[in-house]
Write an enzyme that holds these catalytic residues in place. Sequence first.
Site, PDB file in Angstrom:
ATOM      1  N   HIS A  87       0.936  -1.334   0.003  1.00 57.37           N
ATOM      2  CA  HIS A  87       0.032   0.037  -0.064  1.00 57.37           C
ATOM      3  C   HIS A  87       1.006   1.256  -0.229  1.00 57.37           C
ATOM      4  O   HIS A  87       0.674   2.248  -0.492  1.00 57.37           O
ATOM      5  CB  HIS A  87      -0.963   0.017   1.179  1.00 57.37           C
ATOM      6  CG  HIS A  87      -1.804  -1.336   1.254  1.00 57.37           C
ATOM      7  ND1 HIS A  87      -2.603  -1.559   2.372  1.00 57.37           N
ATOM      8  CD2 HIS A  87      -2.241  -1.970   0.048  1.00 57.37           C
ATOM      9  CE1 HIS A  87      -3.278  -2.713   2.167  1.00 57.37           C
ATOM     10  NE2 HIS A  87      -2.970  -2.991   0.988  1.00 57.37           N
ATOM     11  N   HIS A 245      -9.783  -1.729  -4.185  1.00 64.44           N
ATOM     12  CA  HIS A 245      -8.599  -2.136  -3.546  1.00 64.44           C
ATOM     13  C   HIS A 245      -7.709  -3.027  -4.158  1.00 64.44           C
ATOM     14  O   HIS A 245      -6.405  -2.822  -4.276  1.00 64.44           O
ATOM     15  CB  HIS A 245      -8.811  -2.762  -2.025  1.00 64.44           C
ATOM     16  CG  HIS A 245      -7.504  -2.975  -1.310  1.00 64.44           C
ATOM     17  ND1 HIS A 245      -7.028  -1.813  -0.513  1.00 64.44           N
ATOM     18  CD2 HIS A 245      -7.037  -4.078  -1.106  1.00 64.44           C
ATOM     19  CE1 HIS A 245      -6.068  -2.531   0.113  1.00 64.44           C
ATOM     20  NE2 HIS A 245      -5.803  -3.707  -0.320  1.00 64.44           N
ATOM     21  N   ASP A 249      -3.822  -2.571  -4.936  1.00 65.37           N
ATOM     22  CA  ASP A 249      -2.641  -3.589  -4.737  1.00 65.37           C
ATOM     23  C   ASP A 249      -1.928  -3.522  -6.024  1.00 65.37           C
ATOM     24  O   ASP A 249      -0.589  -3.800  -5.865  1.00 65.37           O
ATOM     25  CB  ASP A 249      -3.650  -4.822  -4.405  1.00 65.37           C
ATOM     26  CG  ASP A 249      -4.009  -5.064  -3.021  1.00 65.37           C
ATOM     27  OD1 ASP A 249      -3.338  -4.127  -2.242  1.00 65.37           O
ATOM     28  OD2 ASP A 249      -4.638  -6.061  -2.778  1.00 65.37           O
ATOM     29  N   HIS A 272      -1.626 -10.467  -5.650  1.00 67.37           N
ATOM     30  CA  HIS A 272      -0.311 -10.417  -5.646  1.00 67.37           C
ATOM     31  C   HIS A 272       0.350 -11.234  -6.330  1.00 67.37           C
ATOM     32  O   HIS A 272       1.464 -10.813  -6.986  1.00 67.37           O
ATOM     33  CB  HIS A 272       0.098 -10.068  -3.943  1.00 67.37           C
ATOM     34  CG  HIS A 272      -0.366  -8.969  -3.324  1.00 67.37           C
ATOM     35  ND1 HIS A 272      -0.400  -8.028  -3.536  1.00 67.37           N
ATOM     36  CD2 HIS A 272      -0.948  -9.179  -2.103  1.00 67.37           C
ATOM     37  CE1 HIS A 272      -0.901  -7.081  -2.665  1.00 67.37           C
ATOM     38  NE2 HIS A 272      -1.375  -7.767  -1.852  1.00 67.37           N
TER      39      HIS A 272
END
Length: 312
Positions: A87, A245, A249, A272
């Site tokens: 973040h 979000h 990411d 991720h």
Amino acid sequence: MGLGIGLLGFQTTIAHSVTLSGTGVHSGAEVAITFHPAEADSGIVFQRVVGEQAISEFKAVSSQVGNTDLCTILGFSPATSIATIEHVMAAIYALGLDNLLIEVHGAEMPIMDGSSAPFIEAIEQTGIKALATKRRYIRILKPVRIESGASWSEFTPYDGMRFEVEIDFDCPLIGRQAWKGDITPSVFKTELSRARTFGFMRDVERMWAAGRGLGSSLENSVVIADDNTVINMEGLRYKDEFVRHKTLDAVGDLALAGAPFIGCYRSYRGGHKMNANALKALMSDPTAYEIVETATQRQRSAPREVIAVSAP
Ligand SMILES: [Zn+2]
């Protein structure tokens, strides 16, 4: 508007040092970090400090990433590694910061409110400064795609820095959501930076039982109960906060390319690991990109603008 269009294409750092502190989401421990200005060509460097002593130092590039299971970790040994950088990296990348030394008093970044907004605020408080050295960009020249089951992601040529992220969850509260847009400091700030991390109550309980996610709470995560309701009293910050979000990411994960890219990044049901693998696939094909010093010939499609920030 910004410091002036003439600064486009030059590297940046921050004007003065700035400190933030908060809870580490995995350890539950209090951690403090300080952003320091850094010279041109030094990149984004994380330094883990104990007392006055730096015990490790990592450039925020994909070759330094040890693990991406729960979060993005720089380094390969828990004794010296630095966790949960995604973040912070998203804020740095979106604001167009090229050089920074981040001193970390702890093993991970503070989670703050689970979004990138507190990091943006801290950087804007101190201000962004242009340096005399030209910035380098990674321009995508041809499509690079990876797939894993139903998930896929790809880079394609595009005159700007664009993200198109789509998620599809079994959970009806989330379902299918997409976010598409060109990333500029103001787009990131208003549309993505406040989107918080999220999780399901059953997973949170499992993590706690395993001694992980100890700092995780309703202060820093959107938590979904099994009956498909958000249990946070304040509700959601955006109607589709979940995909926003996920996009945040992805911005943080691609920041590990070490330079801004000029292209479009699309992902479907990614995370991720997929973002990291897509970056690896791109970097392993030297015919898929070129390093350039000028973002574009046309000002309007420049992927970066130096944002308007004033020192307090
Ligand atoms: Zn996240």
